[in-house]
Design an enzyme around this catalytic site. Structure first.
Site, PDB file in Angstrom:
ATOM      1  N   TYR A 172      -3.183   5.836   1.650  1.00 52.35           N
ATOM      2  CA  TYR A 172      -3.384   4.394   1.776  1.00 52.35           C
ATOM      3  C   TYR A 172      -2.885   3.656   0.523  1.00 52.35           C
ATOM      4  O   TYR A 172      -2.139   2.689   0.632  1.00 52.35           O
ATOM      5  CB  TYR A 172      -4.856   4.078   2.050  1.00 52.35           C
ATOM      6  CG  TYR A 172      -5.229   4.107   3.521  1.00 52.35           C
ATOM      7  CD1 TYR A 172      -4.515   4.884   4.434  1.00 52.35           C
ATOM      8  CD2 TYR A 172      -6.303   3.375   4.009  1.00 52.35           C
ATOM      9  CE1 TYR A 172      -4.857   4.923   5.771  1.00 52.35           C
ATOM     10  CE2 TYR A 172      -6.661   3.413   5.350  1.00 52.35           C
ATOM     11  CZ  TYR A 172      -5.937   4.187   6.223  1.00 52.35           C
ATOM     12  OH  TYR A 172      -6.281   4.218   7.551  1.00 52.35           O
ATOM     13  N   GLU A 223       4.593  -0.911   0.654  1.00 53.14           N
ATOM     14  CA  GLU A 223       4.714  -2.151   1.416  1.00 53.14           C
ATOM     15  C   GLU A 223       4.898  -3.351   0.491  1.00 53.14           C
ATOM     16  O   GLU A 223       5.710  -4.249   0.767  1.00 53.14           O
ATOM     17  CB  GLU A 223       3.475  -2.333   2.295  1.00 53.14           C
ATOM     18  CG  GLU A 223       3.391  -1.342   3.445  1.00 53.14           C
ATOM     19  CD  GLU A 223       2.049  -1.380   4.158  1.00 53.14           C
ATOM     20  OE1 GLU A 223       1.450  -2.473   4.203  1.00 53.14           O
ATOM     21  OE2 GLU A 223       1.603  -0.331   4.650  1.00 53.14           O
TER      22      GLU A 223
END
Length: 752
Positions: free
Chosen positions: A159, A166
């Site tokens: 994560y 991102e």
């Protein structure tokens, strides 16, 4: 034994297997490229070349865009995932993918490779986990451990790396002229380099912490010890040899419906997805009961009789009979009686309500009650009842009153209030020393008395620890013994029997049925017995016409708000559903009702509360005083330990006239309503007070916290309330993150 695979399961199996394969191919191409290019370009350079791997671009597009179907699955109820959470998770990926596909510069920087590899390493075990769960029928214990472990462990690393990747894609795309040409320079700069990083800064910790909680819960369930052998009041065995609640739940509601409509009873039995479809049957039942008083009582009687016939009572030797037979049998075992007299002196009794750090009484309490009534948080009849307690302090002299509390230590029960007012309390609670140390300690400091079941003669308890260890009983396993003990306790003294025990899930039905068996026998065999219940606002209730029109008025206000319009549209009408329902015709009608059912609480919770409704109207029809008032949403420990409920509670007051109450406030006001019901001959609790339909007893003296007059159904404002809470909490952080993001973007684009 493998579970039966239906059309839905076959589809989900194919979908998840295909997605797992697609992400596995993406991972394979990424790793091969990384391994081949590291020697020549280094780690950062090799990561920057991952997106350029042959065929990876369209594979990545297909794999990630397929996740859009997960939103559809959630929205239409194919899977249980919350639609808003699923939408946010998938849409964030789609936004990142859009930037990657349309920005050549974002494709050739190291973060793109980190993002792609992180995504694929998370998704392959996730989809394989779903495949294994469908095939085994048990996601917790039926999946291979290595897949289970990867599903609930990889997020700790992937994560953060995925989020990092991102963010680098967002910043690179915002600066890329090619991307700016696609979306516009202003949008690219502000949305991708400022807004999204700020949102990620706030949302990412919550997403990771949520997975930490999910991991803890999943591992706890997987390695939980097998349950002990069944004993006492248990669910019956089904055709598969398991004690499942679904078919029993259906059959009890179908029996109740069948007293009025065979067609609707059959519809309940034919409901496919009962976990989410039970509300329709409950709503149909309430409407059927509106036909006439006789129909309402017949439905209630049929439902309870079915429950008594099919629930089993298992003896210590393993033999079992129906609950009905168990309650009719003679018992040779008996409890001893424990007694503690309070040491405090009796003082003048005054109704006091703790509220927001102050204690209200007298005129101050009346003023606050009027504010609640004017705002719509409580019904006027509830306000009148509380005021009547203020005006009649004699009602608070409980020295000659006997209260049997089933679940005496419950957070929502009146134990503390009753002991403070000098009542004689007969306490029924689990045989755990810690519970009795607390209850007996409170009793000794009060002006009241405490009576309780003991395993041995109290004279043999040399120390307090001996007394605590010998006290208490089990409502599940000793239901008939408890009932026998209460029937013979304090002959000639009228009892008020209150049902306050609460447990999660299927256990709540069991404890409610055990309490009902005791209430049934005491109300029918012991003269002067009255019953007391706390109803939940998250249920189906008949309501006053005034509350119905107030809800319509609030709806006309809220449906114009941009936030409400947008959320309702984005969720296809699942969020923010209109609260006011069309009236139902029937003898003495029309009748207005509210559907306050919260699907998340499940069909077992709804059945447990419905059985209490049934007993209430049956006992009242037989001449018994029954106090059964709606309590408000209360921030008890059992509720707010679920963080989602806690967050929703913080945001719900946005929807007027909601108010969430602290346990001490709810205890005090609900006790006041109980005292009014026991003393006011005009109260609807008194069977001599006429109502057009038995279920109308629940529309009076309702302290529902605003659920009845709110614009929207309670089950449709949860997601909105959570969003409102986070928007308020996160507003300062959003501003700070936006400022930092703007500074970084300005520096990145060379403005200073």
């Amino acid at each position: 034994m493998a579970p039966a695979i239906g059309i839905k399961e076959m589809y989900l199996l194919a979908y998840n297997a295909t997605c797992a394969m697609a992400w596995a191919l993406v991972l394979r191409l990424s790793i091969f490229t990384l391994v081949d290019d590291v020697p020549e370009y280094g780690v950062a350079g090799a990561l920057a070349r991952v997106y350029a791997s042959p065929d990876l671009d369209w594979l990545l597009m297909c794999a990630q865009c397929a996740a859009i179907l997960e939103i559809v699955h959630s929205a239409v109820g194919v899977v249980r995932s919350p639609v808003m959470v699923t939408f946010m998770q998938v849409s964030s990926r789609i936004v990142a993918l859009f930037a990657l596909v349309n920005s050549p510069e974002s494709q050739v920087q190291w973060g793109a490779g980190v993002m792609i590899i992180s995504w694929s390493m998370v998704e392959v075990p996730r989809y394989l986990f779903y495949v294994a769960a469908i095939m085994s029928g048990d996601a917790t214990k039926g999946t291979p451990f290595h897949i289970f472990w990867l599903r609930y462990s990889l997020f700790a690393v992937l994560y953060p790396t995925g989020i990092t990747g991102e963010l680098t894609v967002f910043l690179a795309a915002a600066k890329d002229p090619a991307f700016q040409q696609v979306v516009g320079e202003t949008f690219a700069v502000h949305f991708y380099s400022a807004f999204l990083p700020a949102i990620y800064a706030i949302g990412s910790p919550f997403m990771i912490l949520n997975m930490v909680a999910n991991r803890k819960s999943a591992f706890k369930k997987r390695f939980a010890k097998p349950p002990p052998p069944p004993r006492g009041l248990v669910w019956p065995l089904d055709s598969k040899g398991t004690r499942s609640s679904t078919e029993v739940n259906k059959s009890i509601l179908a029996a109740a419906l069948g007293a009025s409509s065979d067609e609707k009873a059959q519809a309940a039995l034919n409901t496919k997805n009962w976990r989410f479809g039970y509300v329709k049957s409950l709503e149909a039942l309430v409407k059927e009961q509106c036909k006439s008083p006789e129909t309402a009582l017949a439905c209630a009687q049929a439902g309870l009789e079915k429950a008594y016939d099919i629930f089993q009572f298992v003896a210590p030797d393993g033999s079992s009979v129906s609950l009905k037979e168990a309650m009719e049998a003679r018992n040779t075992e008996k409890f001893q009686t424990g007694f503690v007299k309070g040491e405090a002196s009796s003082e003048k009794k005054v109704l006091e309500v703790p509220y927001k750090g102050t204690t209200l009484s007298g005129q101050a309490l009346k003023d606050q009650v009027q504010k609640w009534v004017d705002y719509g948080t409580i019904e006027p009849s509830a306000g009148d009842a509380i005021n009547a307690c203020v005006d009649n302090p004699g009602w608070l002299d409980l020295s000659n009153h006997y209260f049997v509390l089933l679940g005496a230590g419950s957070a929502m029960g009146p134990f503390l209030v009753l002991m403070a007012l000098g009542a004689n309390v007969v306490a029924i609670d689990l045989d755990r020393p810690g519970i009795w140390k607390r209850l007996i300690g409170i009793a000794r400091k009060s002006s009241g008395s405490l009576t309780f079941p003991l395993k041995m003669d109290q004279k043999k308890c040399v120390t307090d620890d001996d007394l605590f260890a010998a006290s208490g009983c089990n409502l599940f396993t000793q239901t008939p013994l408890i009932c026998d003990w209460l029937l013979n306790l304090y002959p000639g003294k009228p009892f008020t029997v209150g049902c306050y025990a609460y447990l999660d899930g299927a256990l709540h039905v069991q404890v409610s049925l055990a309490m009902d068996a005791i209430c049934k026998d005491l109300s029918e065999k012991r003269k002067g017995t009255s019953l007391a219940y706390l109803c939940t606002p998250t249920d189906l209730h008949l309501i006053p016409e005034e509350a119905h029109h107030a809800s319509l008025e609030f709806y006309s206000q809220y449906q114009k708000k941009p936030f409400c319009l947008l959320l309702n549209a984005l969720t296809g009408g699942k969020c923010l559903r209109k609260n006011a329902q069309p009236p139902v015709d029937g003898e003495g009608g029309p009748f207005y009702y509210v559907n306050g059912i919260s699907i998340a609480q499940g069909p077992n919770y709804a059945l447990a509360k419905r059985m209490q409704h049934w007993r209430a109207i049956i006992a009242r029809s037989k001449g018994c005083i029954v106090s059964s008032n709606i309590a408000p949403a209360t921030s008890t420990a059992s509720v707010v330990h679920n963080r989602t409920f806690a967050w929703a509670y913080e945001g719900m007051p946005y929807f007027k006239p909601y108010e969430i109450f602290a346990p001490e406030t709810s205890n005090a006001v609900m006790s006041a309503l109980l005292f009014n019901d026991l003393n006011d001959s005009n109260s609807v609790a008194n069977p001599k007070t006429k109502v057009n339909n038995p279920n109308q007893m629940f529309e009076h003296e309702s302290f529902n916290g605003g659920a009845w007059r709110c614009a929207y159904e309670v089950d449709s404002i949860g997601e909105a309330s959570v969003l409102i809470y986070f928007s308020r909490v996160g507003l300062p952080y959003v501003g700070a993150c936006a400022a930092v993001g703007a500074a970084i973007a300005a520096k990145y684009f060379g403005y200073f």
